[in-house]
Motif scaffolding. Structure first.
Motif, PDB file in Angstrom:
ATOM      1  N   LEU A  94      -5.650  10.841-102.191  1.00 27.80           N
ATOM      2  CA  LEU A  94      -5.838  10.875-100.735  1.00 27.80           C
ATOM      3  C   LEU A  94      -7.039  10.039-100.320  1.00 27.80           C
ATOM      4  CD1 LEU A  94      -5.172  14.632 -99.945  1.00 27.80           C
ATOM      5  CD2 LEU A  94      -3.989  12.680 -98.934  1.00 27.80           C
ATOM      6  N   LEU A  95      -8.112  10.190-101.063  1.00 20.57           N
ATOM      7  CA  LEU A  95      -9.319   9.447-100.700  1.00 20.57           C
ATOM      8  C   LEU A  95      -9.121   7.947-100.867  1.00 20.57           C
ATOM      9  CD1 LEU A  95     -12.163  11.677-102.182  1.00 20.57           C
ATOM     10  CD2 LEU A  95     -11.819  11.106 -99.789  1.00 20.57           C
ATOM     11  N   THR A  96      -8.425   7.585-101.921  1.00 24.72           N
ATOM     12  CA  THR A  96      -8.182   6.150-102.139  1.00 24.72           C
ATOM     13  C   THR A  96      -7.372   5.569-100.994  1.00 24.72           C
ATOM     14  OG1 THR A  96      -8.219   6.552-104.511  1.00 24.72           O
ATOM     15  CG2 THR A  96      -7.304   4.457-103.787  1.00 24.72           C
ATOM     16  N   VAL A  97      -6.363   6.308-100.599  1.00 27.66           N
ATOM     17  CA  VAL A  97      -5.543   5.853 -99.466  1.00 27.66           C
ATOM     18  C   VAL A  97      -6.395   5.829 -98.197  1.00 27.66           C
ATOM     19  CG1 VAL A  97      -3.639   6.535 -97.959  1.00 27.66           C
ATOM     20  CG2 VAL A  97      -3.346   6.581-100.442  1.00 27.66           C
ATOM     21  N   ALA A  98      -7.172   6.881 -98.006  1.00 29.46           N
ATOM     22  CA  ALA A  98      -7.990   6.972 -96.798  1.00 29.46           C
ATOM     23  C   ALA A  98      -9.003   5.833 -96.729  1.00 29.46           C
ATOM     24  CB  ALA A  98      -8.720   8.316 -96.762  1.00 29.46           C
ATOM     25  N   LEU A  99      -9.593   5.517 -97.878  1.00 27.68           N
ATOM     26  CA  LEU A  99     -10.600   4.459 -97.877  1.00 27.68           C
ATOM     27  C   LEU A  99      -9.966   3.100 -97.594  1.00 27.68           C
ATOM     28  CD1 LEU A  99     -12.859   5.538-100.870  1.00 27.68           C
ATOM     29  CD2 LEU A  99     -13.540   5.372 -98.488  1.00 27.68           C
ATOM     30  N   ARG A 100      -8.714   2.962 -97.939  1.00 29.19           N
ATOM     31  CA  ARG A 100      -8.067   1.655 -97.733  1.00 29.19           C
ATOM     32  C   ARG A 100      -7.425   1.531 -96.362  1.00 29.19           C
ATOM     33  NH1 ARG A 100      -7.861  -1.596-101.954  1.00 29.19           N
ATOM     34  NH2 ARG A 100      -8.154  -0.728-104.011  1.00 29.19           N
ATOM     35  N   CYS A 101      -6.900   2.658 -95.902  1.00 26.23           N
ATOM     36  CA  CYS A 101      -5.990   2.540 -94.755  1.00 26.23           C
ATOM     37  C   CYS A 101      -6.495   3.140 -93.450  1.00 26.23           C
ATOM     38  CB  CYS A 101      -4.643   3.195 -95.082  1.00 26.23           C
ATOM     39  SG  CYS A 101      -3.900   2.515 -96.568  1.00 26.23           S
ATOM     40  N   THR A 102      -7.543   3.917 -93.489  1.00 26.85           N
ATOM     41  CA  THR A 102      -8.012   4.525 -92.251  1.00 26.85           C
ATOM     42  C   THR A 102      -9.251   3.791 -91.760  1.00 26.85           C
ATOM     43  OG1 THR A 102      -9.474   6.092 -93.351  1.00 26.85           O
ATOM     44  CG2 THR A 102      -7.198   6.794 -93.003  1.00 26.85           C
ATOM     45  N   ARG A 103      -9.525   3.973 -90.489  1.00 29.05           N
ATOM     46  CA  ARG A 103     -10.668   3.310 -89.869  1.00 29.05           C
ATOM     47  C   ARG A 103     -11.968   3.800 -90.494  1.00 29.05           C
ATOM     48  NH1 ARG A 103     -12.630   4.349 -84.514  1.00 29.05           N
ATOM     49  NH2 ARG A 103     -13.738   2.552 -83.702  1.00 29.05           N
ATOM     50  N   THR A 104     -12.028   5.112 -90.657  1.00 27.62           N
ATOM     51  CA  THR A 104     -13.248   5.679 -91.265  1.00 27.62           C
ATOM     52  C   THR A 104     -13.446   5.137 -92.671  1.00 27.62           C
ATOM     53  OG1 THR A 104     -12.928   7.698 -89.988  1.00 27.62           O
ATOM     54  CG2 THR A 104     -14.425   7.836 -91.849  1.00 27.62           C
ATOM     55  N   GLY A 105     -12.335   5.077 -93.395  1.00 30.06           N
ATOM     56  CA  GLY A 105     -12.428   4.561 -94.754  1.00 30.06           C
ATOM     57  C   GLY A 105     -12.914   3.127 -94.797  1.00 30.06           C
ATOM     58  N   ILE A 106     -12.435   2.343 -93.872  1.00 27.67           N
ATOM     59  CA  ILE A 106     -12.869   0.946 -93.831  1.00 27.67           C
ATOM     60  C   ILE A 106     -14.337   0.866 -93.468  1.00 27.67           C
ATOM     61  CG2 ILE A 106     -12.542  -1.225 -92.580  1.00 27.67           C
ATOM     62  CD1 ILE A 106      -9.542  -0.447 -92.422  1.00 27.67           C
ATOM     63  N   PHE A 107     -14.758   1.725 -92.552  1.00 25.73           N
ATOM     64  CA  PHE A 107     -16.186   1.752 -92.206  1.00 25.73           C
ATOM     65  C   PHE A 107     -17.032   2.069 -93.433  1.00 25.73           C
ATOM     66  CE2 PHE A 107     -15.203   0.730 -88.204  1.00 25.73           C
ATOM     67  CZ  PHE A 107     -15.321   1.632 -87.151  1.00 25.73           C
ATOM     68  N   ILE A 108     -16.574   3.055 -94.181  1.00 29.69           N
ATOM     69  CA  ILE A 108     -17.351   3.461 -95.372  1.00 29.69           C
ATOM     70  C   ILE A 108     -17.404   2.311 -96.370  1.00 29.69           C
ATOM     71  CG2 ILE A 108     -17.325   5.007 -97.373  1.00 29.69           C
ATOM     72  CD1 ILE A 108     -16.212   7.176 -95.477  1.00 29.69           C
ATOM     73  N   THR A 149     -25.384   6.132 -89.131  1.00 26.47           N
ATOM     74  CA  THR A 149     -25.895   7.494 -89.349  1.00 26.47           C
ATOM     75  C   THR A 149     -24.752   8.491 -89.341  1.00 26.47           C
ATOM     76  OG1 THR A 149     -27.934   6.837 -88.257  1.00 26.47           O
ATOM     77  CG2 THR A 149     -27.546   9.195 -88.533  1.00 26.47           C
ATOM     78  N   ARG A 150     -23.832   8.299 -88.376  1.00 25.77           N
ATOM     79  CA  ARG A 150     -22.730   9.259 -88.283  1.00 25.77           C
ATOM     80  C   ARG A 150     -21.833   9.153 -89.501  1.00 25.77           C
ATOM     81  NH1 ARG A 150     -19.731   8.125 -83.324  1.00 25.77           N
ATOM     82  NH2 ARG A 150     -17.878   7.714 -84.542  1.00 25.77           N
ATOM     83  N   MET A 151     -21.565   7.957 -89.933  1.00 24.99           N
ATOM     84  CA  MET A 151     -20.718   7.773 -91.116  1.00 24.99           C
ATOM     85  C   MET A 151     -21.386   8.357 -92.340  1.00 24.99           C
ATOM     86  SD  MET A 151     -17.793   6.344 -90.783  1.00 24.99           S
ATOM     87  CE  MET A 151     -17.522   7.226 -89.273  1.00 24.99           C
ATOM     88  N   GLY A 152     -22.671   8.028 -92.486  1.00 26.38           N
ATOM     89  CA  GLY A 152     -23.402   8.538 -93.650  1.00 26.38           C
ATOM     90  C   GLY A 152     -23.395  10.055 -93.673  1.00 26.38           C
ATOM     91  N   SER A 153     -23.688  10.645 -92.523  1.00 27.91           N
ATOM     92  CA  SER A 153     -23.723  12.112 -92.470  1.00 27.91           C
ATOM     93  C   SER A 153     -22.352  12.699 -92.762  1.00 27.91           C
ATOM     94  CB  SER A 153     -24.184  12.571 -91.087  1.00 27.91           C
ATOM     95  OG  SER A 153     -25.476  12.088 -90.832  1.00 27.91           O
ATOM     96  N   SER A 154     -21.315  12.058 -92.246  1.00 23.27           N
ATOM     97  CA  SER A 154     -19.960  12.584 -92.491  1.00 23.27           C
ATOM     98  C   SER A 154     -19.643  12.568 -93.977  1.00 23.27           C
ATOM     99  CB  SER A 154     -18.912  11.741 -91.753  1.00 23.27           C
ATOM    100  OG  SER A 154     -19.225  11.638 -90.399  1.00 23.27           O
ATOM    101  N   VAL A 155     -20.049  11.507 -94.630  1.00 25.18           N
ATOM    102  CA  VAL A 155     -19.770  11.427 -96.075  1.00 25.18           C
ATOM    103  C   VAL A 155     -20.529  12.514 -96.819  1.00 25.18           C
ATOM    104  CG1 VAL A 155     -20.097  10.002 -98.125  1.00 25.18           C
ATOM    105  CG2 VAL A 155     -19.150   8.992 -96.059  1.00 25.18           C
ATOM    106  N   TYR A 156     -21.759  12.743 -96.413  1.00 27.93           N
ATOM    107  CA  TYR A 156     -22.530  13.808 -97.078  1.00 27.93           C
ATOM    108  C   TYR A 156     -21.877  15.168 -96.861  1.00 27.93           C
ATOM    109  CZ  TYR A 156     -26.453  10.852 -98.389  1.00 27.93           C
ATOM    110  OH  TYR A 156     -27.235   9.904 -98.988  1.00 27.93           O
ATOM    111  N   VAL A 157     -21.375  15.397 -95.659  1.00 28.90           N
ATOM    112  CA  VAL A 157     -20.708  16.676 -95.387  1.00 28.90           C
ATOM    113  C   VAL A 157     -19.478  16.822 -96.285  1.00 28.90           C
ATOM    114  CG1 VAL A 157     -19.376  17.939 -93.664  1.00 28.90           C
ATOM    115  CG2 VAL A 157     -21.539  16.902 -93.022  1.00 28.90           C
ATOM    116  N   PHE A 158     -18.705  15.770 -96.317  1.00 35.88           N
ATOM    117  CA  PHE A 158     -17.477  15.836 -97.108  1.00 35.88           C
ATOM    118  C   PHE A 158     -17.795  15.972 -98.602  1.00 35.88           C
ATOM    119  CE2 PHE A 158     -13.084  15.624 -97.532  1.00 35.88           C
ATOM    120  CZ  PHE A 158     -12.713  14.737 -98.511  1.00 35.88           C
TER     121      PHE A 158
END
Lengths: 338, 544, 314
Positions: free
Chosen positions: C172-186, C204-213
């Motif tokens: 799921l994460l691999t797909v998300a990182l490739r295909c979603t907007r958030t994933g592309i941002f990361i 900051t928001r992206m970084g914090s979201s990744v830490y939460v996840f």
């Protein structure tokens, strides 16, 4: 004599004279703190100067301790002269450091961090698992490594041994501060700051990183060969496991790479604080975590950076202007921040 | 600039010379505990396998500096006033021909015998039978109560280090930083502190109350262990160590012997604690356990091949070697030996290897219950268990049964331990005075509780003239029994430390029937899930 | 006995060892995933994830078993306990993320942030073991006590479920990182922080979201470890360090390679321990496994683009 030299002189005098008033167990603990300072000064060269992370320092200290202890002690060992045993102990860890450093030709950053961690775990499972070296074979073995003696000098007492270790620490501090001001030392710093810039002026980052690792290993070896006779009966291997390496790494980071004296002071604090706070029975994990958290939150350049900024802010402008030409000549133990 | 550099170098050079000079002069300082060089390893003769003897009554003596007392009664209902622990057995030396705390089917240890009838120990009055003091060895000086009081008064009550007319200082080192601190070090310290408190509430002994000084050596940290030792001995100046539990206890044995500090009720994790004449271990040494347990396996289970599970430290490797020696002598093959470490999280590979080796029985020596449990749980998950079950030591803790679950009990599991479980006197006492101990008793705690009572009794009998040497001599004289509840006895004389019929060689084998090993709520306080092995309950090392 | 002389091949043991090795990979996998995610956005080693996993194991245990010893079952059901634990892990991740991405620490050298992460691990471990005294027993698994026989090997349902969760998450994460907007941002942040800032990615928001996840994943790892290895601090931290080592196979940036590293470690270790290649002493086993992993690191390093691998240092 300026304020800085006076401060150093006072610190040196205090560090030397307090043992004549202190109880023996504090002298012992302080000696372990001094050896910790030597270890972490070595780590500072790798982490602070060439900007690589090493997570094998505790493993190297333990290796030097066990190897030299085995070679030196008569019962349960080979009975070599102390200096010969120490040389071999230090040589072994220097060799291990060279092996790690060779990989810096191709890898850097997180790879070196994990490679050193892998080496640490490998040392735990191989060298530390060798009972002949570490705790002796057979449950009856209680190995005792005697304190070394030089002609006319005995270090059997805790106080004498402390002073020996303190003298060595002084030598290490002087050496590193001199080194940093030499061309070679500045090249080392440049390799850490900007590898490409270093390469562009003809400095081989790889060679200098090898030197840094060798020096770090050497200092870990010195600390290790002195640890065996300090304890008499060598500590069990779990005292030098991976988390101890992580703790060692925290010391120069908390202290800040700009000040060698800062590293020494933080190491000494780290060595003394748990015993000082022993009656409170605080979890060692909480104690260590709190200390490191405070140190890292204090500032990007560590605690020494905070102190230096404070002192710099208080300095009158005329003094800076008047002494500006002479700044480079000072025996810098608290170096200029990068 | 050049002159500044030269001046600095001169100053530094002078400083170094000064430091080295001070170092030379600092040797022999009075605060140092290593004056004269580091300590030697404990003398091994006490625990030497060659020095085996049958138990016999060593000596007797009158009250005073020497302890042996002919009227020591060993029973659960001993005179309450003689002990700080009402209802507890009077722990004292066994009298000649007195009631033996033996159990049915006990090993062939004869009750202590030999020597003349009751009387004081004085020069020439000691019968040099096996297990007793050797001819020519110093005999405990006998002192009448009056003489003892006079001697004490002459010194103003300060008869030795850590002793004043008002108090006796004792200390211990515990590893409160270990993860299982709430299950082992903390309750063990709590229990001894409670015993001291109750004794103080009763007025102490000969007008002296106890002051307890504990020291925490962390996870443990070797530097802190040694610092704790130096602090307790050199700064706090304790009279004796009482209790303690640290994985680093082996490190300080040479210091204890050098400084001549009595160490009662130590954790007894190392053979050096048996061999050190100043240490009075209260738990059977591991190698003897390996012999005794091994012989039980040979005689009762009769396997053709066994497997071993051993921790990767010197003590456990030697223990496994001892077990191997027993098997070899009996013609039983050791088909696989697993060496594990405390932090190994997954042992399924080891289980697979053991299954492939196909032993009839597996014996474990890992000291740490969790390390043993890991193997057993991974084995049970793979539905693997050797046909003749598993046995081993150091699992006698009320909480340990739950660690391994019911699978071992269903398929065959035994554990050997130094004391009968859990000891009604101990449990009733702790239920009364330390209710938080419920569910936390273990085999080392049993020994420490009893040994503290021994300490009290010995001090009472010594009279006011309490000295370290006198305590040592008293403990080395005679036989000390726990009473039928714990059903064990110890001798700490040089030869008695290896004596048959005592806790140095004699233990009990329990069979698991389910996983709840907590003491039952009734007065018997037996572990519900562990029962005496029906084939042979009392086991003994007769291998060497 | 020399290594060469000891090496033999026991084919009977190979398949069961493979099964157990894959199951063992599940121990390391989730922690490796959280380490990779953290590293991608921050270029720091997320030691805090090890602390969250440990604290999660303790919290889950106290919520389910509800007492100090592994004897009773007085607490919440598995699902509520799981939800609370994962939420707590996410919360700790959020707090940590807020601190390290906040004004104070955002521009700190990476080594300093890494040490702060280590401090967080120590504090979490210290408070967990102090406030929740627990023996090292295993928490009953939410997936029951059943076992599955696969290719002659035996794995528990819990182990199978752990591996399944791991595979699903990595997928799921691999797909998300490739295909979603958030994933592309990361991925953009991981490639070039300055450029990402310039194009308007909310760092900051992206970084914090990744830490939460990542915190949530680490807590989930702790829940699963509580049933696999128990609330045993040395063991959980050992697993964390191993996860760190194997995650480097992909330079701490590749989830699939981190997963491959976990599988390699699990299979290699279990095979050598079980005796697939004969009885290899413990010390030599360690040398072999480490040699294999770092040998592969060198090879992959040569094959993959340098830019992707190069850590920017501290």
């Amino acid at each position: 004599m300026d304020l800085r030299k006076a401060t150093y002189g006072l610190l040196a005098a205090a560090a030397t004279l307090w043992v004549f008033l202190a109880p023996s167990y504090w002298v012992f603990i302080a000696t372990t703190a001094v050896l910790l300072a030597i270890t972490t000064l070595g780590l500072t060269v790798v982490v602070g100067w060439v900007r690589e992370v090493s997570l094998v320092q505790a493993g190297l200290v333990g290796t030097a301790m066990y190897v030299s202890g085995y070679l030196y002690r008569a019962e349960g060992g080979l009975g070599w002269p102390f200096l010969a045993a120490a040389a071999v102990g230090i040589g072994v860890v220097v060799l291990l450091s060279v092996l790690v450093s060779l990989s810096t030709a191709r890898l850097s950053g997180v790879y070196i961090l994990v490679l050193t961690l892998g080496l640490q775990i490998t040392i735990e499972r191989t060298i530390f698992a060798n009972l002949k070296l570490t705790t002796g074979e057979g449950s009856a073995a209680t190995l005792v490594t005697p304190r070394p003696a030089l002609p006319g000098l005995s270090f059997a007492s805790d106080r004498a041994f402390y002073l020996l270790c303190l003298a060595l620490l002084g030598v290490v501090l002087l050496f590193l501060s001199r080194l940093r001001n030499l061309r070679f030392g500045r090249s080392l710093l440049l390799v850490g700051t900007d590898r490409q810039a270093a390469a562009s002026v003809g400095i081989s980052p790889w060679r200098y990183k090898i030197f840094a690792f060798v020096l770090s290993g050497f200092l870990a070896g010195v600390a290790g060969v002195l640890t065996a006779p300090l304890f008499g009966t060598p500590p069990y291997p779990f005292a030098f496991f991976a988390f101890t390496s992580l703790a060692y790494l925290a010391i120069p980071v908390v202290a800040g790479f700009g000040s060698l004296l800062g590293v020494v002071l933080v190491a000494v604090f780290y060595g003394l604080a748990p015993q000082a706070l022993e009656p409170m029975r605080i979890s060692p994990l909480i104690l260590a975590g709190f200390g490191v958290a405070v140190g890292t939150l204090a500032g990007r350049a560590g605690l020494s950076g905070v102190v230096q900024n404070y002192l710099r802010a208080r300095r009158p402008v005329e003094v800076v202007a008047r002494t500006g030409a002479q700044e480079h000549a000072e025996p810098v133990l608290a170096g200029s921040a990068r | 600039m050049r002159s500044t550099n030269r001046r600095s170098r001169i100053l530094v050079g002078l400083g170094l010379v000064g430091a080295l000079t001070l170092a030379a002069c600092a040797d022999g300082d009075s605060t140092s505990s290593t004056a004269g060089g580091p300590p030697k390893a404990p003398t091994p003769e006490a625990g030497s396998p060659a020095a085996t003897d049958a138990p016999s009554e060593a000596t007797e003596g009158d009250a005073g500096a020497a302890v042996p007392n002919t009227d020591a009664a060993v029973s659960a209902g001993g005179d309450p006033s003689a002990s700080a622990t009402p209802g507890a057995p009077t722990a004292g030396p066994k009298s000649k021909g007195g009631a033996s705390a033996s159990t049915p089917g006990a090993a062939s240890a004869s009750s202590p015998s030999g020597g003349s009838g009751s009387g004081s120990v004085d020069s020439g009055g000691v019968s040099p039978g096996p297990g007793g003091p050797q001819a020519g060895a110093p005999t405990p000086r006998s002192q009448t109560p009056a003489a003892s009081a006079a001697a004490s008064a002459a010194k103003g009550g300060a008869t030795d280090v850590g002793v004043t007319d008002k108090e006796i200082k004792v200390g211990a080192i515990y590893m409160h930083g270990m993860q299982l601190a709430s299950f082992m070090p903390k309750p063990m310290e709590r229990l001894i502190e409670a015993q001291l408190r109750v004794m103080n509430d009763q007025g102490g002994i000969h007008g002296r109350k106890f002051k307890y000084i504990g020291c925490d050596d962390g996870v443990p940290d070797a530097a802190r262990t040694r610092a704790c030792y130096k602090k307790l001995v050199e700064q706090d100046k304790i009279f004796a160590f009482l209790g303690g539990l640290t994985f680093n206890s082996g490190l300080i044995q040479p210091d204890i012997e050098r400084d001549k500090v009595p160490a009662l009720a130590p954790g007894s994790l190392y053979r050096s604690e048996w061999e050190n004449p100043w240490s009075f271990a209260i738990h059977m040494g591991m190698e003897h356990e390996a012999h005794a347990g091994g012989q039980w396996v040979v005689d009762v289970l009769k396997p053709k091949k066994i497997g071993l599970l051993c921790l990767n430290n010197a003590e456990m490797q030697a223990t496994c070697d001892a077990s191997t020696a027993v098997m070899k002598k009996a013609g039983i093959k050791v088909v696989h030996r697993v060496t594990t470490s405390a932090e190994t999280p997954d042992m399924s590979g080891d289980v697979l290897a053991m299954r492939a080796a196909d032993p009839d029985h597996i014996i474990h020596y890992t000291t740490h219950p969790a390390a043993t449990a890991r193997f057993m749980l991974d084995a049970s998950q793979q539905d693997y268990w050797p046909p003749k079950g598993v046995s081993g030591n150091h699992m006698a803790g009320e909480f340990a049964g739950a660690l391994i679950g019911n699978y071992p009990a269903k398929h065959g599991y035994w554990t050997n331990t130094t004391y009968k479980l859990w000891g009604p006197e101990l449990v009733s006492w702790s239920r009364k005075y330390v209710p938080d101990q419920e569910g936390l008793h273990n085999h080392v705690m049993q020994g420490q509780w009893w040994s503290t009572n021994v300490f009290f009794d010995v001090l009472k009998k010594m009279g006011p003239n309490v000295t370290r040497e006198g305590l040592k001599q008293a403990l080395e004289t005679g036989e000390y029994t726990t009473g039928p509840g714990l059903d064990q006895k110890f001798m700490w004389s040089p030869k008695g430390r290896n004596a048959h019929g005592t806790g140095a060689r004699r233990e009990f084998m329990y069979k698991a029937v389910h996983s709840d090993w907590a003491a039952t709520k009734d007065a018997a306080a037996t572990p519900g899930g562990l029962v005496p092995d029906p084939d042979r309950f009392v086991i003994e090392d007769t291998f060497d | 006995m020399s290594l060469v002389a000891a090496l033999t091949y026991n084919s009977d043991l190979l398949r069961p060892a493979l099964v157990l090795g894959v199951a063992a990979a599940g121990l390391y996998g989730l922690l490796a995933v959280s380490l990779v995610l953290t590293y991608r956005v921050s270029r720091t080693i997320g030691f805090v994830q090890g602390g969250i996993a440990l604290a999660g194991a303790y919290l889950y245990r106290s919520l389910t078993i509800g007492s100090e010893q592994t004897t009773t079952n007085e607490g919440l059901g598995f699902v509520p306990a799981l939800v609370i634990t994962v939420a707590a892990g996410a919360a700790v991740g959020a707090v940590y993320g807020a601190v390290v991405t906040g004004k104070r620490m955002a521009n700190y050298p990476r080594i300093v942030v890494t040490m702060f992460s280590l401090a967080s691990l120590l504090l979490l471990a210290g408070f967990s073991t102090t406030l929740i005294p627990a023996d090292e027993g295993r928490v009953p698994s939410a997936f029951g006590t059943g076992v599955v026989k696969i290719f002659g090997g035996v794995a528990t349902v819990h182990q199978v479920a752990t591996v399944a969760i791991l595979l699903a998450l990595v997928g799921l994460l691999t797909v998300a990182l490739r295909c979603t907007r958030t994933g592309i941002f990361i991925r953009a942040i991981a490639d070039d922080v300055d450029a990402s800032r310039v194009v308007g990615i909310p760092l900051t928001r992206m970084g914090s979201s990744v830490y939460v996840f990542s915190g949530a994943i680490a807590a989930l790892a702790g829940v699963l470890l509580a049933s696999s290895v128990g609330t045993a601090m040395p063991n959980i931290l050992f697993i964390f360090l191993r996860a760190l080592i194997v995650a480097v196979l992909g330079g701490l940036t590749s989830l699939p390679l981190a997963l491959a590293g976990c599988l390699l470690l699990g299979v290699a270790e279990t095979s050598l321990t079980a005796g697939v290649f004969g009885l290899v002493p413990t010390d030599q086993r360690e040398l072999l496994v480490m040699g294999l992993i770092f040998g592969l690191v060198f090879v992959i390093n040569r094959l993959r683009p340098i830019r992707v691998l190069e850590a920017t240092g501290f």
